[in-house]
Design a protein around this motif. Structure first.
Motif, PDB file in Angstrom:
ATOM      1  N   ASP A  55      -0.183   5.776 -11.478  1.00 43.85           N
ATOM      2  CA  ASP A  55      -1.115   6.471 -11.810  1.00 43.85           C
ATOM      3  C   ASP A  55      -0.671   7.947 -12.596  1.00 43.85           C
ATOM      4  OD1 ASP A  55      -2.603   4.485 -11.002  1.00 43.85           O
ATOM      5  OD2 ASP A  55      -2.900   5.482  -9.122  1.00 43.85           O
TER       6      ASP A  55
ATOM      7  N   LYS B 188       1.819   3.968  -5.734  1.00 38.20           N
ATOM      8  CA  LYS B 188       0.488   4.131  -6.655  1.00 38.20           C
ATOM      9  C   LYS B 188       0.782   5.627  -7.382  1.00 38.20           C
ATOM     10  CE  LYS B 188      -2.418   2.549  -2.692  1.00 38.20           C
ATOM     11  NZ  LYS B 188      -3.235   2.979  -1.590  1.00 38.20           N
TER      12      LYS B 188
ATOM     13  N   SER C 259      -5.249  -4.608  -7.727  1.00 45.37           N
ATOM     14  CA  SER C 259      -4.608  -3.953  -6.541  1.00 45.37           C
ATOM     15  C   SER C 259      -3.308  -4.534  -6.346  1.00 45.37           C
ATOM     16  CB  SER C 259      -5.437  -4.086  -5.299  1.00 45.37           C
ATOM     17  OG  SER C 259      -5.765  -5.463  -4.929  1.00 45.37           O
TER      18      SER C 259
ATOM     19  N   ASP D 212       0.783  -1.383   0.139  1.00 42.01           N
ATOM     20  CA  ASP D 212      -0.024   0.166  -0.037  1.00 42.01           C
ATOM     21  C   ASP D 212       0.987   1.313   0.112  1.00 42.01           C
ATOM     22  OD1 ASP D 212      -2.666   1.052  -0.116  1.00 42.01           O
ATOM     23  OD2 ASP D 212      -2.321   1.741   2.265  1.00 42.01           O
TER      24      ASP D 212
ATOM     25  N   VAL E 109       0.226  -2.619  -7.537  1.00 41.95           N
ATOM     26  CA  VAL E 109       1.007  -1.751  -6.761  1.00 41.95           C
ATOM     27  C   VAL E 109       2.035  -2.555  -5.828  1.00 41.95           C
ATOM     28  CG1 VAL E 109       0.818  -0.161  -4.787  1.00 41.95           C
ATOM     29  CG2 VAL E 109      -0.971  -0.228  -6.422  1.00 41.95           C
TER      30      VAL E 109
END
Length: 739
Positions: free
Chosen positions: A644, A640, A677, A635, A680
């Motif tokens: 992105d 991220k 997910s 996370d 990542v």
């Protein structure tokens, strides 16, 4: 030793297993050792028989049986069994009450009882008796023996009780007996100081010297009736409960002395460890045989056992042969023993008895707070008798344990203003509730009280005492906040789900939990209390305050040493600035272990960032770290943003993340485009592998790695599962951490 040897006596590791000796080894080691033990056992066996009021031949018979039977069957090969000082007082009282023949039958019963206990595997239970009581028992027996033998050395006849023997000390003295006894005592004390005196045991030399002094004197001497003088055992007459108690007493005392001796002798040699249950079975058989042939009770003895080890014994044959020599001596050379004055034996036993009273043992028990039970046992055994003394000692030990269980400390700290803090530590049970409540009632009224509990147990009585005080205090205008530092005993009891067993004190949540977890105020029911605005305090200030109160005293010695010698970390730890990643926690390390560098995305730019480069060079060249770790995590916000492209254009964040572009390229080369997910997480792993490659672009790192002085390690921390993995940089895969 290549492997640890285990036994009922515990786990033990020695420098090397002794070779299994053949016939030559027995002849070379065990035969000489058996002769040394034989010479020690003869005067002790005669002395213990004389002190007990039993036929002197009974002492020799028991020594022979103990050596042969217990030696052949026992679970402690180096232990030597026979009559022992610990059994003298019991045997004396039994002979006085039941007679010698009945005492022999009680010995048979005690042996059968020991045999049953050994077969059921309860040998270790005997060791649960408080050491303070055991050593107090031995010291009390030692004092009693010393008093009775002092009377004999003065020319008198020993009485049945310590009180009688004290009164007899004021009777007229036989100077000839005194001279013989004094010589025996002097030799016992001085012989160990003679250089190379170990070739002859002190008791034997003492008896020989005293016999020589008393050769022309008119003193009482040993009267040995011969084998025909032994009596057959007879059933004792009297209440069955008293007889049963006598049997159990002999069995328990002999067993405890044997097992303690076996454990002690185990520490003196490198051979096989003792099997306590087997040893107890062997002692039971030996006592049954000894009683059947009219002998004294048998038990293992530290004096004979330590002599056996010191003399070089390597197998159980030494103990067996010592018993054989005693049997041969008793049959063939009994007339020689009749030359020995009783005062010579009393002098030896006087020293043996006094040596059971160990000042060093007293100091140890005093330091551990166990001296009261020891002293009560000694006084009880000397003044009232063995059984009464042991019972009093056990009662004193139990009361001491109850006091420790019930004892808790209560400290009231004024917090200034309207606040007050009450700190309670220990175990909270009903026995200590009265004292605790008295302290709580001394808290000033109408204050906000923080009741801080550092406890490992809370029973219902103590819980109700606290709850009643809390309710009464709040009725009078105060408020009480219960703060449980190590466990939630109080809140569990409040919710009707009390914990029922004592538990070890757990680490405080303050060591690892977020501020939001432990800084919330909770009422007695465990519910969160919303603080008033004026009560709000910066959580960092609260954390610093808790550090000063709890952590600082624990860590201060380590920090003081580090401040004096400087830092010498072994690892450079490069990780993300994410607040959920705590390097010291996930590596279980402390001050001085890790040299840390933290930044967004745990990046090691090849160029363009002097901060990271300076830290790497300082760690490798100046601190000479042995490992550089790059730790990514799940996370990760940087990963991220890299995927992105959400970092604002022209921002410092976007500029910084350009250093991670090689990681993104590496990720695509390894797996291609992926969705979900997990992307990542896979990028975070690829990023760790790339930063390891980047480190090799630093000349200082490359040189240290090439010469074997430095290694690079990739690590990945899964936040949600609190799992740490190693990163395989070649495959971009995770591997579990193994030792």
């Amino acid at each position: 030793m290549n492997r640890a040897r285990k036994s009922h006596a515990g786990e033990h590791t020695t420098a090397g297993p002794p070779p299994k000796p053949g016939l030559l080894g027995v002849l070379r080691h065990d035969v000489p050792a058996s002769l040394v033990v034989f010479l020690v056992a003869i005067p002790l066996s005669l002395g213990f028989a004389a002190a007990s009021g039993a036929p002197l031949m009974a002492g020799l018979v028991s020594a022979a049986v103990g050596g042969i039977v217990a030696g052949a069957l026992g679970g402690a090969p180096m232990q030597v069994s026979g009559p022992a000082a610990g059994m003298v007082l019991i045997t004396t009282s039994l002979i006085a009450e039941y007679g010698w023949a009945a005492t022999a039958m009680i010995t048979v019963g005690a042996g059968l009882f020991q045999l049953a206990c050994g077969l059921t595997g309860v040998a270790r239970v005997a060791l649960s008796l408080s050491p303070a009581v055991v050593h107090g028992l031995l010291a009390g027996i030692g004092v009693t023996i010393a008093l009775s033998q002092l009377v004999v050395a003065l020319g008198g006849e020993a009485g049945a009780t310590a009180e009688e023997n004290v009164l007899m000390l004021f009777a007229p003295v036989d100077l000839e007996s005194l001279a013989v006894g004094a010589v025996a005592v002097a030799v016992m004390l001085l012989w160990p100081l003679v250089p190379r005196a170990s070739f002859a045991p002190a008791p034997l030399v003492a008896v020989a010297a005293a016999t020589g002094v008393g050769a022309g004197l008119d003193v009482a001497r040993v009267e040995l009736p011969g084998i025909e003088g032994l009596v057959a055992p007879e059933m004792p007459s009297g209440p069955i409960t008293g007889i049963a108690f006598a049997v159990v007493t002999v069995a328990v005392v002999a067993s405890v002395e044997t097992l303690l001796s076996a454990v002690a002798v185990d520490k003196l040699h490198d051979g096989p460890r003792a099997d306590l249950d087997r040893e107890l079975v062997a002692q039971g058989v030996a006592n049954a045989v000894a009683g059947a042939v009219g002998g004294l009770p048998v038990s293992g003895g530290i004096a004979r056992g330590s002599t056996n080890v010191a003399a070089g014994a390597v197998t159980r044959m030494s103990a067996v042969l010592h018993g054989v020599w005693i049997g041969v001596f008793a049959l063939a050379l009994g007339s020689v023993l009749e030359l020995v004055p009783l005062a010579a034996l009393s002098g030896v036993l006087l020293v043996v008895g006094l040596r059971l009273v160990s000042p060093e043992r007293m100091r140890v028990l005093w330091r551990h707070g166990e001296f009261t039970a020891y002293a009560v046992t000694v006084v009880g055994v000397v003044g009232l008798g063995l059984v009464q003394g042991v019972l009093l000692g056990v009662a004193a030990a139990v009361l001491r344990s109850v006091y420790r269980l019930a004892h808790c400390s209560v400290r009231v700290d004024e917090a200034g203003g309207e606040g007050c803090r009450v700190v309670i530590r220990g175990s909270l049970v009903f026995l200590g509730a009265g004292r605790m409540v008295r302290e709580l009632r001394g808290v000033p009224l109408r204050r906000h009280v923080v009741l801080e509990l550092h406890i490992d147990f809370l029973d219902h009585g103590a819980y109700e005492a606290i709850e009643d005080w809390r309710a009464g205090y709040q009725r009078l205008g105060g408020s009480v906040e219960v703060l449980e530092v190590h466990d939630t005993w109080f809140s569990k009891a409040t919710k009707g789900m009390p914990a029922l067993r004592k538990a070890p004190v757990a680490p405080s949540a303050r060591w690892f939990a977020p501020w939001s977890y432990w800084q919330q105020r909770r009422d007695a029911a465990g519910e969160v209390v919303v603080p008033r605005q004026r009560d709000e305090v910066d959580p960092m200030i609260l954390g610093m305050h808790e550090f000063e109160r709890f952590a600082a005293p624990l860590v201060r010695p380590f920090l003081a040493e580090l401040a004096e010698r400087g830092q010498r970390p072994g690892q450079l730890f490069i990780t993300c600035a994410d607040s959920r990643v705590v390097p010291n926690m996930i590596t279980t390390s402390g001050p001085g272990d890790l040299f840390c560098v933290r930044n967004i995305g745990n990046l090691v730019p090849v160029d363009g960032d002097d901060s990271v480069a300076a830290a790497v060079e300082y760690a490798v060249r100046v601190l000479a770290v042995r490992t550089v770790v790059v730790c990514g995590h799940s996370d990760c916000g940087a990963m991220k943003a890299l995927l992105d492209g959400t970092a604002p254009p022209g921002s410092r964040l976007r500029s910084w993340l350009r250093a991670a572009d090689p990681s993104l390229i590496r990720f695509h080369e390894l797996e291609g485009h992926a969705s979900g997910s997990a992307v990542v997480e896979r990028l975070a792993v690829a990023n760790v592998a790339q930063q390891l490659d980047n480190l090799m672009a630093y000349p200082c790192v490359r040189e240290a790695v090439d010469c074997g002085a430095l290694r690079l390690v990739g690590m990945y921390f899964d936040i949600s599962s609190a799992r740490v993995y190693l990163v395989d940089p070649e495959r971009g895969a995770l591997a579990p951490v193994t030792t």
